[in-house]
Motif scaffolding. Structure first.
Motif, mmCIF file in Angstrom:
data_model
loop_
_atom_site.group_PDB
_atom_site.id
_atom_site.type_symbol
_atom_site.label_atom_id
_atom_site.label_comp_id
_atom_site.label_asym_id
_atom_site.label_seq_id
_atom_site.Cartn_x
_atom_site.Cartn_y
_atom_site.Cartn_z
ATOM 1 N N GLU A 163 0.828 -1.206 0.000
ATOM 2 C CA GLU A 163 0.000 0.000 0.000
ATOM 3 C C GLU A 163 0.860 1.253 0.000
ATOM 4 O OE1 GLU A 163 -2.604 -0.379 3.333
ATOM 5 O OE2 GLU A 163 -3.218 -2.346 2.552
ATOM 6 N N ARG A 164 2.043 1.131 0.591
ATOM 7 C CA ARG A 164 2.874 2.329 0.698
ATOM 8 C C ARG A 164 3.820 2.478 -0.478
ATOM 9 N NH1 ARG A 164 5.221 2.359 6.560
ATOM 10 N NH2 ARG A 164 3.545 1.340 7.681
ATOM 11 N N LEU A 165 3.886 1.449 -1.358
ATOM 12 C CA LEU A 165 4.767 1.573 -2.515
ATOM 13 C C LEU A 165 4.094 2.487 -3.530
ATOM 14 C CD1 LEU A 165 6.039 -2.048 -3.229
ATOM 15 C CD2 LEU A 165 7.221 -0.208 -2.084
ATOM 16 N N PRO A 166 4.824 3.497 -4.013
ATOM 17 C CA PRO A 166 4.206 4.408 -4.965
ATOM 18 C C PRO A 166 3.895 3.708 -6.289
ATOM 19 C CG PRO A 166 6.559 4.898 -4.677
ATOM 20 C CD PRO A 166 6.193 3.844 -3.680
ATOM 21 N N HIS A 167 4.698 2.710 -6.642
ATOM 22 C CA HIS A 167 4.540 2.002 -7.912
ATOM 23 C C HIS A 167 4.794 0.536 -7.666
ATOM 24 C CE1 HIS A 167 4.294 5.652 -10.207
ATOM 25 N NE2 HIS A 167 5.393 6.112 -9.650
ATOM 26 N N PRO A 168 4.406 -0.326 -8.611
ATOM 27 C CA PRO A 168 4.672 -1.759 -8.381
ATOM 28 C C PRO A 168 6.146 -2.107 -8.465
ATOM 29 C CG PRO A 168 3.634 -1.380 -10.521
ATOM 30 C CD PRO A 168 3.674 -0.059 -9.833
ATOM 31 N N MET B 30 15.589 -5.420 -9.964
ATOM 32 C CA MET B 30 14.296 -5.095 -9.364
ATOM 33 C C MET B 30 14.272 -3.590 -9.083
ATOM 34 S SD MET B 30 13.463 -8.396 -6.991
ATOM 35 C CE MET B 30 15.063 -8.989 -6.519
ATOM 36 N N THR B 31 13.196 -2.984 -9.496
ATOM 37 C CA THR B 31 13.029 -1.551 -9.256
ATOM 38 C C THR B 31 11.578 -1.333 -8.815
ATOM 39 O OG1 THR B 31 12.443 -1.263 -11.578
ATOM 40 C CG2 THR B 31 14.714 -0.744 -10.978
ATOM 41 N N VAL B 32 11.306 -0.148 -8.366
ATOM 42 C CA VAL B 32 9.925 0.226 -8.112
ATOM 43 C C VAL B 32 9.620 1.291 -9.142
ATOM 44 C CG1 VAL B 32 8.333 1.240 -6.463
ATOM 45 C CG2 VAL B 32 10.106 -0.313 -5.664
ATOM 46 N N GLY B 33 8.760 0.984 -10.083
ATOM 47 C CA GLY B 33 8.560 1.945 -11.164
ATOM 48 C C GLY B 33 7.248 1.723 -11.854
ATOM 49 N N ALA B 34 7.110 2.386 -12.976
ATOM 50 C CA ALA B 34 5.836 2.327 -13.671
ATOM 51 C C ALA B 34 5.867 1.317 -14.807
ATOM 52 C CB ALA B 34 5.488 3.712 -14.205
ATOM 53 N N ALA B 35 7.055 1.016 -15.341
ATOM 54 C CA ALA B 35 7.115 0.145 -16.519
ATOM 55 C C ALA B 35 8.459 -0.552 -16.569
ATOM 56 C CB ALA B 35 6.929 0.992 -17.774
#
Ligand code: ISJ
Length: 462
Positions: free
Chosen positions: A10-15, A158-163
């Motif tokens: 829930e707290r991750l801005p992106h997947p 692994m990143t947290v991003g949009a694409a």
């Protein structure tokens, strides 16, 4: 890096965005077509090929975090960069860790071009032995993972991003990490209990067994090492992997070592656990050691200790398995410092694959085994808290990794040490011994010294 204790997704801005591509490592051709040599053997990998990729402490890639490793005979995983970190605590530490990982995965975008155990999303973990310990536990999701298995290698980012980003490139991610520098001279001091004091602890353990409080108890001690120069964990890992090739060399959050004991591996419904208990020191003379191996294989004290450990593992696995296989007699595992009685217990998970427990849930069910706690479990754990005189922290707790399907490998953090985030010169080394009625305090102290040898050598310079 983010430190989250609950509801991470829930707290991750992106997947979470995960990409795995095949890699061309020495001894690990990127294309399977080039892989199988005609004689059916796999190309030999240097045990440190993977470890050599780890970035130096203080480098941008290291991200201020300890290196991540789970390596045996050149195969396994290394990781670096701390994308996500979940800290857990208490009796629910394993369940909390699993929940955090599942929540991250529920929102993950994955492109995995290799599809092997250890490809795709991977998280590393290390957990305290005792639910009351402040050491709790941690799950780390690295930015980069490099893996190798049976002649194939891969790179996962692994990143947290949009694409999905561009295809990751190992040379860009690794550069040429400098070789680790020697930690220099090492001085040793007492841990929580002195060596003499620990003999009394063992004597109290023997008395408790003779009084019928427990059948077996495992008692441990620590020693404090101070290195002249800050310890580069990569230095120790390379030496452990070279010296103890039949062990699993691990490093998670500053807990490092080379464990001969696999708590559980779960892969596609097949579960394996390597149980050790019953130990004899090596002499350095091969003929004498063979004679000692025969003595160990027939020692009723060691066979009794071993039987407790095997039974505790088989019993803990049974509720999850449609069948289990427990060897009738142990084999003798030869390590450079000691010989152990060993048994590989296997099982087939019951029910539908989607309902299988994760490897971490299995580790939670198995922990603590009689090999590191005692029998009966609760009475032994209570006795340890009462007489051992130290907090084991993450020593003798589960350490390892798991993937998106829950499969993974968890060792017992033995032959291990904990570095200090606050003081890079400080290392706490651990060792323990199974105590039964026939144990002798002086012999157990000597056995604990033999079990400290791998880590003493690993942080040494010669
Ligand atoms: C507790 C340790 O080792 C455990 C105890 C053993 C024994 O007492 O024979 C053998 C292997 C391990 O299960 C340790 O290495 O610290």
């Amino acid at each position: 890096m983010s430190t989250l204790t609950s509801a991470p997704a829930e707290r991750l801005p992106h997947p979470l965005v995960v990409r795995t591509v095949a890699l061309d490592l020495p001894g690990a051709p990127a294309t399977p077509a080039a892989a199988p040599p005609t004689d059916g053997t796999l190309p030999e990998a240097d045990p440190t090929d993977l470890l050599d990729l780890l970035p130096a402490p203080g480098s941008e890639a290291a991200d201020g975090a300890a290196p991540l490793a789970w390596v045996r005979r050149g195969d396994g995983l290394v990781g670096w960069g701390e994308l996500l970190r979940f800290e857990v605590a208490g009796a629910e530490r394993f369940a909390q860790a699993e929940r955090a990982w599942r929540e991250v995965l529920a929102h993950a975008v994955v492109r995995d071009e290799v599809q092997l155990p250890g490809t795709g999303p991977v998280a590393f973990g290390s957990f305290a032995f005792d639910e009351h310990s402040a050491a709790g536990g941690v799950v780390v999701v690295p930015r980069v993972v490099v893996g190798r298995r049976g002649g194939r290698a891969w790179l996962t980012t692994m990143t947290v991003g949009a694409a999905l980003g561009p295809v990751p490139d190992l040379a860009e991610l690794v550069g040429a990490p400098p070789a680790p520098a020697s930690p220099g001279a090492v001085t040793y001091g007492d841990g929580a209990v002195t060596a003499d004091g620990w003999r009394d602890v063992v004597a109290a353990g023997i008395a408790a067994v003779r009084d019928g409080e427990v059948d077996k108890v495992v008692l441990a001690r620590d020693v404090e090492a101070r290195t002249e120069h800050p310890l580069d964990v990569r230095w120790a890992l390379q030496r452990l992997a070279h010296g103890y090739s039949s062990c699993w060399t691990f490093s998670v959050d500053g807990m490092l070592g080379a464990t001969p004991e696999l708590l559980v591996r779960s892969e596609k419904g097949l579960v394996t656990s390597r149980v050790l208990a019953g130990t004899i020191r090596r002499t350095g003379d091969d003929a004498a050691d063979l004679a000692r191996a025969a003595i160990l294989a027939h020692s009723s004290k060691d066979l009794e200790e071993h039987e407790y450990a095997v039974r505790s593992v088989a019993h803990a696995l049974e509720p999850f398995c449609s069948s289990t296989n427990v060897p009738d007699v142990p084999f003798v595992l030869h390590l450079p410092n000691v010989l152990h009685l060993a048994s590989d217990v296997t099982g087939v998970l019951g029910g539908e694959a989607h309902a299988h427990p994760s490897s971490l849930a299995l580790a939670a069910a198995l922990h603590p085994t009689a090999a590191v706690c005692g029998t009966p479990t609760q009475a032994a754990a209570t006795l340890i808290r009462r007489i051992e005189g130290m907090d084991r922290a993450r020593y003798a707790g589960p350490v390892g990794w798991f993937g998106a399907d829950g499969d993974g490998e968890w060792g017992i953090a033995l032959r291990s040490a904990q570095t200090s985030a606050a003081d890079p010169h400080r290392v706490r080394l651990f060792a323990g011994c199974g105590i039964v009625a026939a144990s002798d305090p002086a012999a157990e102290l000597a056995e604990s010294e033999a079990k400290l040898v791998p880590m003493r050598t690993a942080i040494g310079s010669d």
